[in-house]
Motif scaffolding. Structure first.
Motif, mmCIF file in Angstrom:
data_model
loop_
_atom_site.group_PDB
_atom_site.id
_atom_site.type_symbol
_atom_site.label_atom_id
_atom_site.label_comp_id
_atom_site.label_asym_id
_atom_site.label_seq_id
_atom_site.Cartn_x
_atom_site.Cartn_y
_atom_site.Cartn_z
ATOM 1 N N PHE A 204 0.705 -1.228 0.002
ATOM 2 C CA PHE A 204 -0.104 0.102 0.005
ATOM 3 C C PHE A 204 0.772 1.263 -0.031
ATOM 4 C CE2 PHE A 204 -2.274 -3.338 2.157
ATOM 5 C CZ PHE A 204 -3.625 -3.192 1.440
ATOM 6 N N ALA A 205 0.392 2.390 -0.589
ATOM 7 C CA ALA A 205 1.115 3.423 -0.743
ATOM 8 C C ALA A 205 0.777 4.312 0.430
ATOM 9 C CB ALA A 205 1.050 4.260 -1.923
ATOM 10 N N LEU A 206 1.443 4.615 1.594
ATOM 11 C CA LEU A 206 0.842 5.367 2.821
ATOM 12 C C LEU A 206 2.127 6.162 3.348
ATOM 13 C CD1 LEU A 206 -0.296 1.906 4.629
ATOM 14 C CD2 LEU A 206 -1.723 3.701 3.357
ATOM 15 N N CYS A 207 1.681 7.350 3.905
ATOM 16 C CA CYS A 207 2.391 7.914 4.608
ATOM 17 C C CYS A 207 1.951 8.153 6.089
ATOM 18 C CB CYS A 207 2.240 9.467 4.068
ATOM 19 S SG CYS A 207 2.776 9.851 2.177
ATOM 20 N N GLU A 208 3.049 8.479 7.034
ATOM 21 C CA GLU A 208 2.865 8.871 8.369
ATOM 22 C C GLU A 208 2.791 10.188 8.354
ATOM 23 O OE1 GLU A 208 5.704 7.315 11.236
ATOM 24 O OE2 GLU A 208 4.194 7.632 13.042
ATOM 25 N N PHE A 209 1.724 10.798 9.347
ATOM 26 C CA PHE A 209 1.558 12.092 9.264
ATOM 27 C C PHE A 209 1.776 12.614 10.672
ATOM 28 C CE2 PHE A 209 -1.277 15.660 10.863
ATOM 29 C CZ PHE A 209 -0.788 16.575 10.157
ATOM 30 N N TYR A 210 2.616 13.683 11.031
ATOM 31 C CA TYR A 210 3.139 14.039 12.512
ATOM 32 C C TYR A 210 2.300 15.395 12.686
ATOM 33 C CZ TYR A 210 6.753 10.762 10.842
ATOM 34 O OH TYR A 210 7.324 9.999 10.414
ATOM 35 N N GLU A 211 1.377 15.267 13.645
ATOM 36 C CA GLU A 211 0.572 16.440 13.923
ATOM 37 C C GLU A 211 1.428 17.472 14.401
ATOM 38 O OE1 GLU A 211 -2.893 15.307 16.441
ATOM 39 O OE2 GLU A 211 -3.030 17.431 17.040
ATOM 40 N N THR A 212 2.335 17.210 15.454
ATOM 41 C CA THR A 212 3.400 18.401 15.967
ATOM 42 C C THR A 212 4.548 17.971 15.779
ATOM 43 O OG1 THR A 212 3.051 17.330 18.163
ATOM 44 C CG2 THR A 212 1.371 19.127 17.621
ATOM 45 N N ASP A 213 5.296 17.778 16.955
ATOM 46 C CA ASP A 213 6.798 17.555 16.536
ATOM 47 C C ASP A 213 7.015 15.982 16.905
ATOM 48 O OD1 ASP A 213 6.336 17.460 19.424
ATOM 49 O OD2 ASP A 213 8.070 18.671 20.068
ATOM 50 N N GLU A 214 6.359 15.175 16.737
ATOM 51 C CA GLU A 214 6.771 13.490 17.116
ATOM 52 C C GLU A 214 7.960 13.284 16.265
ATOM 53 O OE1 GLU A 214 3.731 15.319 16.037
ATOM 54 O OE2 GLU A 214 2.255 13.713 15.798
ATOM 55 N N CYS A 215 7.951 13.818 15.041
ATOM 56 C CA CYS A 215 9.318 13.370 14.337
ATOM 57 C C CYS A 215 10.415 14.191 14.519
ATOM 58 C CB CYS A 215 8.912 13.368 12.728
ATOM 59 S SG CYS A 215 10.161 12.893 11.624
ATOM 60 N N ASN A 216 11.304 13.595 15.245
ATOM 61 C CA ASN A 216 12.624 14.143 15.738
ATOM 62 C C ASN A 216 12.580 15.362 16.442
ATOM 63 O OD1 ASN A 216 13.659 12.029 14.034
ATOM 64 N ND2 ASN A 216 13.943 13.264 12.346
ATOM 65 N N GLY A 217 11.331 15.386 17.181
ATOM 66 C CA GLY A 217 11.168 16.623 17.845
ATOM 67 C C GLY A 217 10.760 18.118 17.348
ATOM 68 N N ASP A 218 10.927 18.004 15.792
ATOM 69 C CA ASP A 218 10.731 19.081 15.127
ATOM 70 C C ASP A 218 9.353 19.375 14.538
ATOM 71 O OD1 ASP A 218 10.922 21.050 12.922
ATOM 72 O OD2 ASP A 218 12.565 20.217 12.056
ATOM 73 N N PRO A 219 8.752 20.521 14.806
ATOM 74 C CA PRO A 219 7.278 20.707 14.376
ATOM 75 C C PRO A 219 7.147 21.062 12.961
ATOM 76 C CG PRO A 219 8.062 22.832 15.565
ATOM 77 C CD PRO A 219 9.163 21.653 15.886
ATOM 78 N N THR A 220 8.390 21.264 12.133
ATOM 79 C CA THR A 220 8.127 21.496 10.609
ATOM 80 C C THR A 220 8.227 19.900 9.803
ATOM 81 O OG1 THR A 220 10.352 21.632 10.156
ATOM 82 C CG2 THR A 220 9.303 23.659 11.218
ATOM 83 N N ASN A 221 8.139 18.817 10.632
ATOM 84 C CA ASN A 221 8.074 17.587 9.918
ATOM 85 C C ASN A 221 6.897 17.236 9.878
ATOM 86 O OD1 ASN A 221 10.880 17.845 9.828
ATOM 87 N ND2 ASN A 221 11.387 16.357 11.506
ATOM 88 N N TRP A 222 6.229 16.921 8.679
ATOM 89 C CA TRP A 222 4.800 16.599 8.592
ATOM 90 C C TRP A 222 4.672 15.250 8.147
ATOM 91 C CZ3 TRP A 222 1.773 20.229 10.811
ATOM 92 C CH2 TRP A 222 2.198 21.376 10.851
ATOM 93 N N TRP A 223 5.148 14.844 7.035
ATOM 94 C CA TRP A 223 5.023 13.411 6.384
ATOM 95 C C TRP A 223 6.352 12.599 6.268
ATOM 96 C CZ3 TRP A 223 0.039 12.997 5.255
ATOM 97 C CH2 TRP A 223 -0.718 14.016 5.079
ATOM 98 N N ALA A 224 6.104 11.141 6.355
ATOM 99 C CA ALA A 224 6.971 10.411 5.969
ATOM 100 C C ALA A 224 6.270 9.410 5.296
ATOM 101 C CB ALA A 224 7.715 9.813 7.193
ATOM 102 N N PRO A 225 6.635 9.268 4.036
ATOM 103 C CA PRO A 225 6.136 8.211 2.961
ATOM 104 C C PRO A 225 6.578 6.911 3.392
ATOM 105 C CG PRO A 225 7.560 9.457 1.760
ATOM 106 C CD PRO A 225 7.796 10.116 3.128
#
Ligand SMILES: C[S@@+](CC[C@H](N)C(=O)[O-])C[C@H]1O[C@@H](n2cnc3c(N)ncnc32)[C@H](O)[C@@H]1O
Length: 285
Positions: A204-225
């Protein structure tokens, strides 16, 4: 430009924060948040040798201090344009203070765009590293302050090679970003991005979405495909083919536990958490 080693060191020290470690004179390296060792490994992983940059036009989108722009120039690119806006305009110290205040008040970290006092396109505080390195290296790399998501691609022109390193997951609309990237790429775009393995969901073609700073503590990270989403988005955006040159994390995926339905005893799969990694794609027109 005839500066002595001490003068070069003083110029480096006058810059308030470096992201890239760049050798500006023999043995004199800027103190980047990304170490020289990390950059050497990253550079090798990009497989730029496969692209033969000599004589080509290159755009480095999200250039920051310009390590990859200067590297393209060193490899003989005929023209290099460094494009950035976000970190070049941002006053990091002020953004940090505002962020701490929000966290102390129990609020979600702010989107940096929403901190007017930290946004200084008039002074470009974050571009001082790039400008200093360019001057000391005697580089001819051009620079442009601009947001790929807002510039008219027709006005930007086209480039044989586009470097899009560490940027895709920072944009809110990644498909539109890739469409714009495809518009300005003549031959190949090198896309380096945060990605995820979603074990069991590879088809499946899926992306993980980050609402705030879950990805590396950075609130400017939004998506990881995941891999299929990344390749599919590149093709949907206008690239003919997208080849992963770095795929899947080296480390083992977390072990999956076998569990049973509490009432029926039916065997169940417990989903493994997403495994983050950095993917690199050569997307060709
Ligand atoms: C994680 S840094 C990567 C810096 C560098 N490319 C590297 O790989 O070391 C992301 C960079 O992309 C820039 N950036 C983010 N969104 C952008 C956009 N829409 N247009 C241009 N630059 C952007 C940021 O300002 C920042 O310099």
């Amino acid at each position: 430009m005839g500066l002595s080693p001490d003068e070069i060191r003083a110029r480096i020290a006058a810059v308030d924060g470096w992201w890239h470690s760049i050798e500006l004179a023999p043995g004199i390296v800027t103190p980047g948040g990304k170490s020289a060792d990390v950059l050497r490994d990253e550079l090798a992983a990009l497989r730029l040798d496969d692209l033969a940059l000599a004589g080509k036009s290159v755009i480095d989108i999200g250039a920051w201090d310009g390590f990859y722009s200067f590297e393209a120039e060193r490899r003989g690119a005929a023209r290099v344009l460094a494009l950035d806006h976000f970190v070049w305009c941002l006053d990091f110290a002020e953004a940090g203070r505002q962020r701490e205040a929000r966290t102390a008040a129990g609020l979600a970290p702010p989107d940096y765009d929403d901190i007017p006092s930290a946004w200084r396109p008039d002074l470009l505080p974050g571009k001082r590293g790039f400008d200093t390195a360019r001057e000391i290296l005697g580089s001819r790399v051009e620079s442009r302050v601009g947001d790929l998501m807002e510039i008219d691609p027709a006005e930007l022109g086209t480039f044989d090679v586009a470097l899009y390193l560490g940027v895709l997951y920072h944009v809110k609309n990644p498909l539109e970003a890739l469409r714009r990237l495809a518009r300005i790429t003549r031959e190949v775009a090198v896309i380096e991005t945060q990605a995820v393995v979603l074990d069991g969901f590879e088809s499946f073609a899926l992306c993980e979405f980050y609402e705030t700073d879950e990805c590396n503590g950075d609130p400017t990270n939004w998506w990881a495909p995941n891999e299929k989403a990344l390749v599919g988005m590149c093709r949907a955006a206008g690239f003919r083919e997208a080849k992963l040159v770095v795929a899947k994390p080296k480390e083992k995926l977390p072990r999956q536990r076998k569990i049973q339905h509490r009432l029926t005893g039916e065997p169940l799969r417990q989903a493994r958490p997403p495994v983050p990694y950095r993917a690199i794609v050569h997307a060709r027109k």
